[in-house]
Design a protein around this motif. Structure first.
Motif, short mmCIF file in Angstrom:
data_model
loop_
_atom_site.label_atom_id
_atom_site.label_comp_id
_atom_site.label_asym_id
_atom_site.label_seq_id
_atom_site.Cartn_x
_atom_site.Cartn_y
_atom_site.Cartn_z
N GLY A 97 -2.08 -3.06 -9.12
CA GLY A 97 -1.63 -1.77 -8.61
C GLY A 97 -0.85 -0.97 -9.62
O GLY A 97 -0.18 -1.52 -10.49
N LYS A 98 -0.95 0.34 -9.48
CA LYS A 98 -0.17 1.27 -10.29
C LYS A 98 0.89 1.86 -9.38
O LYS A 98 0.57 2.33 -8.29
N GLY A 99 2.14 1.82 -9.80
CA GLY A 99 3.25 2.27 -8.97
C GLY A 99 3.13 3.74 -8.59
O GLY A 99 2.74 4.58 -9.39
N LYS A 100 3.47 4.04 -7.34
CA LYS A 100 3.46 5.41 -6.86
C LYS A 100 4.80 6.08 -7.16
O LYS A 100 5.84 5.44 -7.14
N SER A 159 0.83 -1.21 0.00
CA SER A 159 0.00 0.00 0.00
C SER A 159 0.86 1.26 0.00
O SER A 159 0.39 2.32 -0.39
N HIS A 160 2.12 1.13 0.43
CA HIS A 160 3.03 2.27 0.41
C HIS A 160 3.59 2.51 -1.00
O HIS A 160 3.79 3.65 -1.39
N GLN A 171 0.63 11.37 9.05
CA GLN A 171 1.14 12.11 10.21
C GLN A 171 0.12 13.12 10.70
O GLN A 171 -0.12 13.27 11.90
N ALA A 172 -0.51 13.84 9.77
CA ALA A 172 -1.53 14.83 10.14
C ALA A 172 -2.71 14.14 10.83
O ALA A 172 -3.23 14.65 11.84
N LYS A 216 4.29 9.12 -2.41
CA LYS A 216 4.61 8.47 -1.14
C LYS A 216 4.77 9.51 -0.04
O LYS A 216 4.31 9.33 1.08
N ARG A 217 5.42 10.62 -0.38
CA ARG A 217 5.61 11.69 0.61
C ARG A 217 4.26 12.27 1.04
O ARG A 217 4.04 12.55 2.21
N ASP A 218 3.37 12.48 0.08
CA ASP A 218 2.04 13.01 0.39
C ASP A 218 1.29 12.06 1.33
O ASP A 218 0.64 12.51 2.28
#
Length: 153
Positions: free
Chosen positions: A124-127, A16-17, A140-141, A132-134
């Motif tokens: 899946g389509k690669g990120k 999922s990451h 975190q938010a 990934k940063r988003d």
């Protein structure tokens, strides 16, 4: 997870990451005797595994199933290629979708269903790196908001 499924034996948390999962399929596996015994003991690692359509069939590569302790000479090779059991319609659909650029078949989790080992694979389509940063920023938010709410009560 599909209805009526049992205990989750292994999960690919990295999937999922690294991928946007668009569709999931439940597939059976062609296994040897000592493999299912190791799977029932939970000795499976799906970290670097992937699925690929070859010659009209779907195969799972790089999934590590540890050798069974009491398996002696009948033990299996830990990272051998294993065939996935899917319906012909599903395989034909996967053939068309995986030929598009950026789409991959990623194993998501392995579980027992009615005593039979099943694997959930996702299209899946690669990120990209910024995706990934988003995702990490959003997680975190969300955690910060949960903490703030918990502390206020």
């Amino acid at each position: 997870m599909p209805k009526g499924s049992g205990k989750v034996l292994a999960q690919n948390r990295k999937a999922s990451h690294d991928f946007f999962i668009e569709e999931t399929y439940e597939a059976g596996l062609v296994l040897k005797g000592t493999e299912i015994k190791s799977i029932r003991n939970g000795r499976v690692n799906m970290k670097d595994s992937f699925a690929r359509v070859e010659r009209g069939e779907v195969f799972l590569h790089n999934m590590h199933i540890s050798p069974y302790e009491q398996g002696n000479q009948f033990n299996h090779e830990p990272t051998r290629t294993r065939k996935l059991l899917l319906h012909r319609k599903e395989i034909n659909k996967l053939i068309g979708e995986t030929q598009q650029a950026g789409y991959s078949l990623v194993p998501l989790k392995m579980y027992l269903k009615n005593g039979v080992a099943k694997i959930l694979i996702g299209l899946g389509k690669g990120k990209k790196k910024y995706d990934k940063r988003d995702d990490l920023k959003q997680k975190q938010a969300k955690r910060d908001i949960e903490r703030a709410i918990k502390d206020s009560y």
